[in-house]
Scaffold this motif. Structure first.
Motif, PDB file in Angstrom:
ATOM      1  N   PRO A 155       0.837  -1.209   0.000  1.00 43.26           N
ATOM      2  CA  PRO A 155       0.000   0.000   0.000  1.00 43.26           C
ATOM      3  C   PRO A 155       0.866   1.252   0.000  1.00 43.26           C
ATOM      4  CG  PRO A 155      -0.203  -1.228   2.080  1.00 43.26           C
ATOM      5  CD  PRO A 155       0.793  -1.956   1.248  1.00 43.26           C
ATOM      6  N   GLY A 156       0.432   2.326  -0.627  1.00 38.75           N
ATOM      7  CA  GLY A 156       1.205   3.567  -0.645  1.00 38.75           C
ATOM      8  C   GLY A 156       0.788   4.440  -1.806  1.00 38.75           C
ATOM      9  N   THR A 157       1.714   5.364  -2.174  1.00 34.08           N
ATOM     10  CA  THR A 157       1.423   6.329  -3.235  1.00 34.08           C
ATOM     11  C   THR A 157       1.631   5.677  -4.592  1.00 34.08           C
ATOM     12  OG1 THR A 157       2.820   7.625  -1.771  1.00 34.08           O
ATOM     13  CG2 THR A 157       1.811   8.782  -3.651  1.00 34.08           C
ATOM     14  N   PRO A 158       0.592   5.652  -5.441  1.00 37.05           N
ATOM     15  CA  PRO A 158       0.775   5.062  -6.766  1.00 37.05           C
ATOM     16  C   PRO A 158       1.739   5.901  -7.602  1.00 37.05           C
ATOM     17  CG  PRO A 158      -1.551   5.416  -6.255  1.00 37.05           C
ATOM     18  CD  PRO A 158      -0.779   6.137  -5.235  1.00 37.05           C
ATOM     19  N   VAL A 159       2.601   5.254  -8.355  1.00 38.97           N
ATOM     20  CA  VAL A 159       3.503   5.992  -9.246  1.00 38.97           C
ATOM     21  C   VAL A 159       3.244   5.633 -10.703  1.00 38.97           C
ATOM     22  CG1 VAL A 159       5.403   6.463  -7.671  1.00 38.97           C
ATOM     23  CG2 VAL A 159       5.244   4.234  -8.786  1.00 38.97           C
ATOM     24  N   ALA A 181       1.597   0.251  -9.331  1.00 36.55           N
ATOM     25  CA  ALA A 181       2.827   0.157  -8.559  1.00 36.55           C
ATOM     26  C   ALA A 181       2.908   1.346  -7.620  1.00 36.55           C
ATOM     27  CB  ALA A 181       4.028   0.127  -9.484  1.00 36.55           C
ATOM     28  N   THR A 182       3.310   1.075  -6.363  1.00 36.04           N
ATOM     29  CA  THR A 182       3.423   2.185  -5.419  1.00 36.04           C
ATOM     30  C   THR A 182       4.883   2.507  -5.193  1.00 36.04           C
ATOM     31  OG1 THR A 182       3.497   0.677  -3.544  1.00 36.04           O
ATOM     32  CG2 THR A 182       1.321   1.479  -4.221  1.00 36.04           C
ATOM     33  N   ARG A 183       5.136   3.740  -4.799  1.00 37.77           N
ATOM     34  CA  ARG A 183       6.488   4.180  -4.489  1.00 37.77           C
ATOM     35  C   ARG A 183       7.078   3.317  -3.368  1.00 37.77           C
ATOM     36  NH1 ARG A 183      10.366   7.962  -3.538  1.00 37.77           N
ATOM     37  NH2 ARG A 183      10.382   8.233  -1.305  1.00 37.77           N
ATOM     38  N   GLU A 184       6.284   3.087  -2.322  1.00 37.42           N
ATOM     39  CA  GLU A 184       6.749   2.290  -1.179  1.00 37.42           C
ATOM     40  C   GLU A 184       7.124   0.869  -1.631  1.00 37.42           C
ATOM     41  OE1 GLU A 184       4.274   4.312  -1.179  1.00 37.42           O
ATOM     42  OE2 GLU A 184       4.593   5.672   0.507  1.00 37.42           O
ATOM     43  N   GLY A 185       6.300   0.346  -2.543  1.00 39.12           N
ATOM     44  CA  GLY A 185       6.559  -1.012  -3.031  1.00 39.12           C
ATOM     45  C   GLY A 185       7.881  -1.088  -3.768  1.00 39.12           C
ATOM     46  N   VAL A 186       8.128  -0.093  -4.618  1.00 33.39           N
ATOM     47  CA  VAL A 186       9.380  -0.080  -5.379  1.00 33.39           C
ATOM     48  C   VAL A 186      10.573   0.070  -4.436  1.00 33.39           C
ATOM     49  CG1 VAL A 186      10.725   1.189  -7.085  1.00 33.39           C
ATOM     50  CG2 VAL A 186       8.286   0.784  -7.468  1.00 33.39           C
ATOM     51  N   VAL A 187      10.414   0.943  -3.421  1.00 33.79           N
ATOM     52  CA  VAL A 187      11.506   1.145  -2.454  1.00 33.79           C
ATOM     53  C   VAL A 187      11.801  -0.158  -1.716  1.00 33.79           C
ATOM     54  CG1 VAL A 187      12.096   2.284  -0.273  1.00 33.79           C
ATOM     55  CG2 VAL A 187      11.104   3.613  -2.148  1.00 33.79           C
ATOM     56  N   LEU A 188      10.724  -0.842  -1.291  1.00 32.73           N
ATOM     57  CA  LEU A 188      10.898  -2.092  -0.549  1.00 32.73           C
ATOM     58  C   LEU A 188      11.585  -3.145  -1.425  1.00 32.73           C
ATOM     59  CD1 LEU A 188      10.314  -3.492   2.116  1.00 32.73           C
ATOM     60  CD2 LEU A 188       8.108  -4.223   1.205  1.00 32.73           C
ATOM     61  N   ALA A 189      11.130  -3.272  -2.672  1.00 26.98           N
ATOM     62  CA  ALA A 189      11.720  -4.267  -3.576  1.00 26.98           C
ATOM     63  C   ALA A 189      13.197  -3.949  -3.829  1.00 26.98           C
ATOM     64  CB  ALA A 189      10.942  -4.312  -4.883  1.00 26.98           C
TER      65      ALA A 189
END
Lengths: 242, 256
Positions: B85-89, B98-106
């Motif tokens: 969950p987070g800000t969609p990019v 895809a969320t910013r948080e998801g990309v950062v985590l990956a």
């Protein structure tokens, strides 16, 4: 006669879940200068007999005496195992370490030698068996014959007073077999050898027993003779007609 | 047959005492794995890459293993950006974005995985298994674990040979692998036989140990000797790990 190394009296053993006793009121005396050959069909109890003498199996009845004192508890049998080395049929069961040196040093370390003494002992034993330089080799990369010699080194490194060998020549090439004969002759230690290899038995032992119906049979009339060539009766009792 | 092609070598890394390599690998891996920000994993990744270069490992082998590890990481990239969950990019596609948080985590997981991968590759894979077992005991890993490792290594070959013989026996009698109940039953029987034989073997091995005077306590030949180079090496590894930790703390402060 000098005091026997091991003496069994009235030993009975039946494997759990089976009806037929493998050893049935068996008596046996093993002296300190004897070289005994043990033969008989598969399943007749030869290996069981050695395992009972080493305390790996406990008899249902009867007594085991080691150098005159009764061997009953695990502690008693630890003394037996330091005095007598048993070479198992399958070298892969006996070699437990990935490297040869660690494996040969295992027994000496268990006997309380320091790591340095154990390493020296292992190296000396390896060179005694013509395996100098084998120390760092990986045990699973050894050939069948090399594995057998390394497992024998593991037993000899404990300086046993006597040796029990369970089918030592099974699956060995003639060269390795001759090496084992030479090693046993050099050692001059008392032996009990289980084997179906008559030529080998006659080379390393002098008294022959078989187990039948759970009893040990010694036939003084039965004399083994050496075969110098292939023979259709080579692995069976037979008489030669003069 | 299990080969250990990476453990053979005479490089700067191979010459270090296995005990010191084991501890260094643990320190660096912990520094990378426990981090919340990207700084420490990046630092450790750098250290791992340098060590891998110093170990002069065969590039083909390193690449193959690198691909294997990152194949798993690729699956994370398929799922994480879309499910965190987070800000969609990106533009939403049927409600998925895809969320910013998801990309950062990956990204963080990718960095950590590769940092640990290169450390393990250069420091642990370069130790032959028997020496690694000895090193584990020497640095205080409980005997049971160290010997579980050593015995597994010793008997893996025996058990795989046993399976090979059974499979050959099956083939010789006309068995052809297929998708059929008969084939599944045959495989089940092969595996069962291997298990039963392994159990039998374990009892014989134990008997062999008892015969050679084993009384429940393992004593080992101590074959390790550390020199100044080893100590220096460990100090550098410790420094990198501590630096990673320090960067991590600084980045927390920055956030607060």
């Amino acid at each position: 006669m000098s005091e026997p190394l091991l003496a069994l009296s009235g030993v009975c053993f039946t494997y759990p879940g089976t009806a037929r006793p493998v050893l049935d009121a068996l008596d046996f005396t093993f002296g300190p200068d004897e070289r005994v050959g043990l033969f008989g069909p598969n399943g007749s109890g030869k290996t069981t007999l050695l395992h009972v003498m080493m305390g790996l199996l406990r008899p249902d009845a009867g007594a085991v005496r080691f150098k005159g004192s009764p061997a009953v508890t695990e502690k008693d049998f630890r003394a037996v195992r330091r005095g007598i080395g048993l070479l198992l049929q399958n070298a892969d069961d006996q070699i437990i370490y990935p490297t040869v040196l660690d494996d040969v040093a295992f027994g000496p370390l268990n006997c309380g030698l320091s790591p340095r003494q154990a390493r020296d002992k292992a190296e000396a034993t390896l060179s005694l068996l013509g395996l100098s330089g084998f120390g760092p080799r990986l045990t699973h990369r050894l050939s069948g014959g090399e594995k057998k010699l390394v497992s024998l080194a593991g037993v000899l490194a404990m300086d046993p007073e006597a040796l029990f060998l369970d089918e030592p020549t099974n699956g060995l090439d003639p060269d390795t077999r001759e090496r084992i004969v030479a090693i046993l002759e050099n050692l001059g230690k008392p032996l009990i050898v289980i084997s179906h290899d008559w030529d080998f038995l006659v080379q390393v032992t002098g008294v022959y027993y078989s187990i039948e119906q759970g009893k040990l049979l010694h036939d003084p009339d039965f004399v083994l003779h050496r075969h110098v060539h292939g023979h259709p009766l080579g692995d069976r009792h037979h008489h030669h007609h003069d | 047959m299990i080969d250990e092609p990476l453990s053979q070598g005479a490089s700067l890394v191979h010459r270090r005492d296995p005990r010191f390599r084991l501890i260094a690998c643990l320190l660096l891996s912990l520094a990378a794995a426990l981090a919340v920000g990207p700084a420490a994993p990046l630092l450790v990744l750098g250290a791992g890459l340098v060590l891998t270069l110093l170990a002069r490992l065969p590039p083909g082998l390193v690449l193959r293993r690198f691909v294997a590890v990152n194949a798993f990481v690729a699956f994370l990239w398929l799922a994480l950006p879309l499910t965190t969950p987070g800000t969609p990019v990106t533009a939403s596609f049927h409600g998925l974005a895809a969320t910013r948080e998801g990309v950062v985590l990956a990204t963080l997981i990718t960095l950590k995985a590769n940092a640990v991968f290169f450390c393990v590759l250069s420091l642990l894979a370069t130790i032959p298994a028997p020496a690694l077992g000895g090193a584990m005991r020497a640095v205080g890993v409980p005997d049971k674990f160290a010997f579980l490792f050593l015995f597994t290594y010793r008997y893996l070959h025996v058990i795989s040979d046993e399976y090979g013989r059974l499979a050959t026996a099956a083939r010789l009698r006309g068995f052809v692998p297929a998708t059929s109940t008969h084939a599944y039953r045959t495989y089940a029987a092969l595996v069962a036989m291997v298990l039963v034989r392994a159990y039998d073997r374990s009892r014989r091995v134990y008997q062999a140990m008892v015969l050679r005077g084993f009384a429940g306590r393992f004593v080992s030949l101590d074959g390790f000797a550390a020199d100044r180079g080893d100590v220096a090496f460990l100090i550098v590894a410790l420094a990198v790990a501590v630096a990673g930790g320090a960067l991590e703390i600084v980045s927390w402060r920055g956030h607060v």
